[in-house]
Design a protein around this motif. Structure first.
Motif, PDB file in Angstrom:
ATOM      1  N   VAL A  76       0.847  -1.202   0.000  1.00 43.21           N
ATOM      2  CA  VAL A  76       0.000   0.000   0.000  1.00 43.21           C
ATOM      3  C   VAL A  76       0.882   1.252   0.000  1.00 43.21           C
ATOM      4  CG1 VAL A  76      -1.604   1.353   1.409  1.00 43.21           C
ATOM      5  CG2 VAL A  76      -1.997  -1.090   1.083  1.00 43.21           C
ATOM      6  N   PHE A  77       1.917   1.237   0.835  1.00 42.15           N
ATOM      7  CA  PHE A  77       2.874   2.347   0.932  1.00 42.15           C
ATOM      8  C   PHE A  77       3.505   2.611  -0.433  1.00 42.15           C
ATOM      9  CE2 PHE A  77       7.367   3.608   1.881  1.00 42.15           C
ATOM     10  CZ  PHE A  77       7.129   4.789   2.578  1.00 42.15           C
ATOM     11  N   CYS A  78       4.000   1.545  -1.041  1.00 39.13           N
ATOM     12  CA  CYS A  78       4.645   1.612  -2.348  1.00 39.13           C
ATOM     13  C   CYS A  78       3.682   2.175  -3.405  1.00 39.13           C
ATOM     14  CB  CYS A  78       5.105   0.194  -2.711  1.00 39.13           C
ATOM     15  SG  CYS A  78       5.704  -0.026  -4.366  1.00 39.13           S
ATOM     16  N   ALA A  79       2.454   1.668  -3.424  1.00 39.39           N
ATOM     17  CA  ALA A  79       1.471   2.111  -4.421  1.00 39.39           C
ATOM     18  C   ALA A  79       1.134   3.586  -4.231  1.00 39.39           C
ATOM     19  CB  ALA A  79       0.209   1.258  -4.320  1.00 39.39           C
ATOM     20  N   MET A  80       1.025   4.013  -2.968  1.00 32.02           N
ATOM     21  CA  MET A  80       0.698   5.418  -2.705  1.00 32.02           C
ATOM     22  C   MET A  80       1.826   6.328  -3.174  1.00 32.02           C
ATOM     23  SD  MET A  80      -1.136   5.001   1.019  1.00 32.02           S
ATOM     24  CE  MET A  80      -2.153   6.441   1.186  1.00 32.02           C
ATOM     25  N   GLY A 137      -7.816   3.017   3.603  1.00 33.43           N
ATOM     26  CA  GLY A 137      -9.256   3.053   3.801  1.00 33.43           C
ATOM     27  C   GLY A 137      -9.890   1.711   3.469  1.00 33.43           C
ATOM     28  N   GLY A 138      -9.080   0.639   3.522  1.00 32.77           N
ATOM     29  CA  GLY A 138      -9.609  -0.700   3.270  1.00 32.77           C
ATOM     30  C   GLY A 138      -9.789  -1.022   1.792  1.00 32.77           C
ATOM     31  N   ARG A 139      -9.403  -0.094   0.917  1.00 30.02           N
ATOM     32  CA  ARG A 139      -9.633  -0.339  -0.516  1.00 30.02           C
ATOM     33  C   ARG A 139      -8.312  -0.369  -1.258  1.00 30.02           C
ATOM     34  NH1 ARG A 139     -14.601   3.282  -2.239  1.00 30.02           N
ATOM     35  NH2 ARG A 139     -14.875   1.494  -3.618  1.00 30.02           N
ATOM     36  N   SER A 140      -8.318  -1.009  -2.419  1.00 25.64           N
ATOM     37  CA  SER A 140      -7.069  -1.137  -3.150  1.00 25.64           C
ATOM     38  C   SER A 140      -6.600   0.216  -3.674  1.00 25.64           C
ATOM     39  CB  SER A 140      -7.235  -2.122  -4.306  1.00 25.64           C
ATOM     40  OG  SER A 140      -8.102  -1.590  -5.263  1.00 25.64           O
ATOM     41  N   VAL A 141      -5.271   0.406  -3.686  1.00 28.14           N
ATOM     42  CA  VAL A 141      -4.690   1.636  -4.216  1.00 28.14           C
ATOM     43  C   VAL A 141      -4.269   1.323  -5.648  1.00 28.14           C
ATOM     44  CG1 VAL A 141      -2.893   3.373  -3.925  1.00 28.14           C
ATOM     45  CG2 VAL A 141      -3.829   2.192  -1.925  1.00 28.14           C
ATOM     46  N   SER A 142      -5.054   1.811  -6.620  1.00 31.71           N
ATOM     47  CA  SER A 142      -4.798   1.384  -7.996  1.00 31.71           C
ATOM     48  C   SER A 142      -4.541   2.561  -8.910  1.00 31.71           C
ATOM     49  CB  SER A 142      -5.984   0.570  -8.495  1.00 31.71           C
ATOM     50  OG  SER A 142      -7.153   1.338  -8.351  1.00 31.71           O
ATOM     51  N   GLY A 143      -4.336   2.232 -10.187  1.00 34.15           N
ATOM     52  CA  GLY A 143      -4.046   3.266 -11.177  1.00 34.15           C
ATOM     53  C   GLY A 143      -2.615   3.740 -11.075  1.00 34.15           C
ATOM     54  N   LEU A 144      -1.667   2.787 -11.094  1.00 37.71           N
ATOM     55  CA  LEU A 144      -0.261   3.158 -10.896  1.00 37.71           C
ATOM     56  C   LEU A 144       0.417   3.568 -12.196  1.00 37.71           C
ATOM     57  CD1 LEU A 144       0.870   0.384  -8.410  1.00 37.71           C
ATOM     58  CD2 LEU A 144      -0.351   2.509  -7.977  1.00 37.71           C
ATOM     59  N   GLY A 145      -0.276   3.423 -13.309  1.00 39.70           N
ATOM     60  CA  GLY A 145       0.359   3.766 -14.581  1.00 39.70           C
ATOM     61  C   GLY A 145       1.369   2.711 -14.984  1.00 39.70           C
ATOM     62  N   ASP A 146       2.189   3.027 -15.970  1.00 45.89           N
ATOM     63  CA  ASP A 146       3.081   2.016 -16.536  1.00 45.89           C
ATOM     64  C   ASP A 146       4.474   1.992 -15.920  1.00 45.89           C
ATOM     65  OD1 ASP A 146       1.185   1.007 -18.149  1.00 45.89           O
ATOM     66  OD2 ASP A 146       1.685   2.301 -19.864  1.00 45.89           O
ATOM     67  N   ARG A 228       3.016  -6.563 -10.000  1.00 48.87           N
ATOM     68  CA  ARG A 228       2.254  -7.605 -10.693  1.00 48.87           C
ATOM     69  C   ARG A 228       0.767  -7.294 -10.695  1.00 48.87           C
ATOM     70  NH1 ARG A 228       2.941 -12.748 -11.692  1.00 48.87           N
ATOM     71  NH2 ARG A 228       1.755 -13.732 -10.042  1.00 48.87           N
ATOM     72  N   LEU A 229       0.271  -6.754  -9.587  1.00 46.50           N
ATOM     73  CA  LEU A 229      -1.155  -6.468  -9.474  1.00 46.50           C
ATOM     74  C   LEU A 229      -1.475  -5.063  -9.942  1.00 46.50           C
ATOM     75  CD1 LEU A 229      -1.744  -8.031  -5.953  1.00 46.50           C
ATOM     76  CD2 LEU A 229      -2.379  -8.995  -8.160  1.00 46.50           C
ATOM     77  N   ASN A 230      -0.431  -4.304 -10.248  1.00 45.31           N
ATOM     78  CA  ASN A 230      -0.588  -2.908 -10.642  1.00 45.31           C
ATOM     79  C   ASN A 230      -1.450  -2.148  -9.634  1.00 45.31           C
ATOM     80  OD1 ASN A 230       0.130  -0.860 -12.378  1.00 45.31           O
ATOM     81  ND2 ASN A 230      -1.714  -1.066 -13.630  1.00 45.31           N
ATOM     82  N   SER A 231      -1.352  -2.530  -8.372  1.00 47.11           N
ATOM     83  CA  SER A 231      -2.117  -1.869  -7.318  1.00 47.11           C
ATOM     84  C   SER A 231      -1.621  -2.338  -5.952  1.00 47.11           C
ATOM     85  CB  SER A 231      -3.614  -2.203  -7.444  1.00 47.11           C
ATOM     86  OG  SER A 231      -3.821  -3.585  -7.367  1.00 47.11           O
ATOM     87  N   GLY A 232      -1.836  -1.517  -4.926  1.00 52.49           N
ATOM     88  CA  GLY A 232      -1.529  -1.906  -3.552  1.00 52.49           C
ATOM     89  C   GLY A 232      -2.768  -2.501  -2.922  1.00 52.49           C
ATOM     90  N   GLN A 233      -2.621  -3.679  -2.299  1.00 54.64           N
ATOM     91  CA  GLN A 233      -3.783  -4.394  -1.779  1.00 54.64           C
ATOM     92  C   GLN A 233      -3.701  -4.551  -0.262  1.00 54.64           C
ATOM     93  OE1 GLN A 233      -6.406  -5.500  -3.441  1.00 54.64           O
ATOM     94  NE2 GLN A 233      -5.709  -4.887  -5.476  1.00 54.64           N
ATOM     95  N   PRO A 234      -4.576  -3.842   0.480  1.00 53.08           N
ATOM     96  CA  PRO A 234      -4.495  -3.908   1.947  1.00 53.08           C
ATOM     97  C   PRO A 234      -4.850  -5.282   2.516  1.00 53.08           C
ATOM     98  CG  PRO A 234      -6.427  -2.690   1.247  1.00 53.08           C
ATOM     99  CD  PRO A 234      -5.602  -2.913   0.013  1.00 53.08           C
ATOM    100  N   LEU A 235      -5.566  -6.098   1.740  1.00 52.35           N
ATOM    101  CA  LEU A 235      -5.998  -7.389   2.283  1.00 52.35           C
ATOM    102  C   LEU A 235      -5.095  -8.532   1.861  1.00 52.35           C
ATOM    103  CD1 LEU A 235      -9.853  -7.090   1.880  1.00 52.35           C
ATOM    104  CD2 LEU A 235      -8.543  -7.110   3.991  1.00 52.35           C
TER     105      LEU A 235
END
Lengths: 307, 313
Positions: A76-80, A137-146, A228-235
């Motif tokens: 999550v930290f990395c994705a943010m 906020g319990g939700r995935s952090v997405s939209g990291l671009g390329d 790999r997931l192109n997003s940070g996943q809190p779960l």
């Protein structure tokens, strides 16, 4: 004992690996395809990197239960960071830094406050999960671009990049454990902590370093996972610590400390990854997939008791 | 020994021949959010039954609510060369890389119950959540009619995190009740879609409001929690509850004459079945709609027995 049988006992993890490999190769169409083997390679990278750190921790006689939650919080930290436009190299360094910091905290609590590793890292597991959920906020952090794409999907010498990183980690940390003074101390601490103290080995310092390695490697794994997931996943990562411990133990490392090798962990990780892939492809109902995995763990550890 | 070898060869031969599946006997991979929730198991059973009928094979994997595990399963499906993937997305955003991998491999993806928000998805097969909200609204309006036939009363709404499914249910509900100015929403709270929070949130709402006529909860677990709070406060004769899902426990509450009076039932088995049928259409090159809504049904004390028989979760 018959020399052939004793050879098999000595290399039981390798033998188990070969048996399972041959079995899957016969019964699963496409199992041997380069495509499938490479995707298994990509899938085991996260567990392989975490299990490498876990091997060090377990050899000292400790345990690190916090790595699964660390995978989530660092992801999550990395994705943010990526989302806020920070340079990729800086993101990687900061994320690994966060992992080392968490490992440092574990190490300090264990050595200075003298709280058992199981309890310390169990508490950390809970705390880190809370941070992962709270930050996102319990939700995935997405939209990291390329920017991060390459780490998850790129190739080096036609080896998937996650697999490549795992191999590099195996080599570097295998060397550190087997060939350096620090490595020798890790074994000595696991063998007998009191004697190590009397001999003047800096037990506390070495143990703290070991937890830093575990934390830093788990953070490295989180970067690969995030890419790999192109997003940070809190779960994500619930139970990842147990997968890593299972791989280490299948690889012949003694849970009581003092004995173990990275090469064993390599095979342990490969066996776990092959099972996950193979049991799906064998069309085995999910209920029984778990049972087969459990039996393999019991079998691998059971055989290794017959010394 | 010879017999053993022959036996092994026969088994291997059978496995190899069954694995070269044609479109008539397709191999499908299904990746579900969680096997610890009967809803998804019912969905899986529906898909398996439909596929068994046409002689296909279903490969399955539990994501354990972890999108990383879901990605690994999709990768395995792809390298196995399945004909089509049925995807029940753990996280609509996080699953996009997995969908893109399938796209690159030329394997069609049909989502069930929960969609992916990127990549090329052939179709989403899911409950018509807007309709579910509407059914709740209609039941509520009918029950709240006063002597003059005008619906009036104080209503509590228990919602949850604003994911698409929840938003659609709310949209359907409000589209019905906004026609009636005498229906007042006295409280809207997030009950997290679970029983514990449903109970605690409802407890507080009961303390704050002395006059409530009806409760709309976005799912059965939070409604069941609210029901316990209402019973504990002894106010079960004052209000009734409507909700969405069609869980067995909710239907039992309706049957037993509690203040839980209606649930808009989803049929996960049907979602699984229609998911397979849609996948077959895609394989045969037929055009399919991007969204394929699956009917939901109003379960009330009058028809609860009939639905309890088919309850799967």
């Amino acid at each position: 004992m018959n020399p052939f049988v004793s050879f098999l006992y000595k290399n039981k993890v390798t033998v188990a690996f070969v048996i399972i490999f041959i079995f899957f190769a016969i019964f699963i169409p496409n199992f041997l395809s380069l495509n499938n083997l490479m995707s298994v390679g990509k899938q085991i990278a996260v567990n392989g990197i975490i299990a490498t750190g876990m091997t060090f921790v377990i050899i000292t006689g400790g345990i690190d239960l916090s790595v699964g939650s660390l995978l989530a919080v660092a992801g999550v930290f990395c994705a943010m960071l990526v989302k806020s436009g920070v340079n990729s190299i800086v993101v990687i360094l900061l994320t690994i830094g966060l992992g080392i910091l968490i490992g440092l905290t574990n190490g300090l609590v264990i050595t200075k406050l003298k709280i058992a590793p199981f309890i310390t890292t169990l508490a950390m597991l809970s705390i880190l999960r809370a941070f992962a959920l709270g930050m996102s906020g319990g939700r995935s952090v997405s939209g990291l671009g390329d920017t991060f794409r390459f780490i998850g999907r790129g190739e080096i010498f036609s080896i998937p990049f996650p697999l490549f990183i795992m191999i590099v980690v195996f080599i570097i940390f295998g060397f550190i454990l087997a060939q350096t003074k620090f490595g020798t101390h890790v074994y000595a601490i696991g063998e007998n902590e009191d004697t190590s103290n009397i001999l003047g080995l800096k037990v506390d310092k070495n143990k703290i370093i070991v937890y830093c390695i575990s934390g830093g490697l788990a953070a490295l794994a989180s970067i690969i996972q995030t890419a790999r997931l192109n997003s940070g996943q809190p779960l994500t990562g619930e139970g990842a610590e147990l997968d890593a411990i299972a791989a280490v133990v299948i690889g012949g490392t003694d849970l009581n400390g003092g004995y173990g090798r990275i090469i064993g962990t390599v095979f342990g990780v490969a066996i776990m990854g092959m099972l996950t892939n193979g049991l799906i492809l064998l069309n085995i109902s999910f209920y029984y997939q778990l049972a087969v995995k459990g039996l393999v763990i019991l079998f691998a550890v059971g055989v290794s008791r017959k010394k | 020994m010879k017999k053993g070898i022959i036996l092994v060869l026969v088994i291997v031969g059978l496995l190899v021949t069954t694995s070269f599946a044609s479109v008539e006997k397709p191999v499908m991979g299904i990746s579900l959010i969680s096997y610890y929730n009967p809803f998804f198991l019912a969905l899986r059973d529906g898909a398996k039954e439909a596929l068994d009928e046409i002689g296909g094979t279903l490969l399955e994997s539990d994501s354990q609510q972890d999108v990383a595990k879901q990605l690994a399963a999709i990768e395995s499906f792809i390298s196995r060369g399945v004909d089509v993937i049925l995807l029940n997305a753990v996280d609509s955003e996080g699953v996009i890389p997995a969908v893109e991998l399938a796209n690159e491999a030329g394997i069609p993806v049909v989502t069930v119950d929960n969609d992916a928000s990127g990549g090329d998805v052939e179709a989403l097969v899911a409950s018509d959540n807007v309709l579910a909200g509407k059914l709740c609204g209609e039941y509520l309006v009918e029950k709240l009619k006063n002597e003059d036939g005008v619906p009036a009363g104080n209503v509590v709404v228990l919602d949850a995190l604003p994911v698409t499914g929840v938003l659609n249910r709310l949209q359907g509900f409000y589209s019905v009740i906004q026609e009636y100015p005498q229906i007042r929403i006295v409280s809207t709270q997030n009950a997290q879609g679970n029983r514990t929070d449903g109970f605690e949130v409802m407890e507080n709402i009961l303390l704050a409001n002395s006059n409530i006529d009806a409760v709309f909860a976005i799912n059965d677990p939070s409604a069941l929690g609210a029901l316990e709070a209402i019973d504990a406060a002894g106010r079960q004769d004052e209000m009734f509850i409507v909700s969405v899902d069609g869980a067995k426990e909710a239907m039992e509450a309706i049957k037993n004459g509690t203040s839980f009076e209606m649930t808009a039932a989803q049929l996960p088995t049907l979602i699984g079945k229609i998911g397979v049928e849609t996948a077959m259409k895609v394989l045969n090159g037929e055009e399919v709609d991007r969204f394929i809504p699956v009917d939901v049904f109003s379960v009330t004390p009058e028809n609860v027995d009939e639905f309890l028989e088919m309850a799967t979760f």
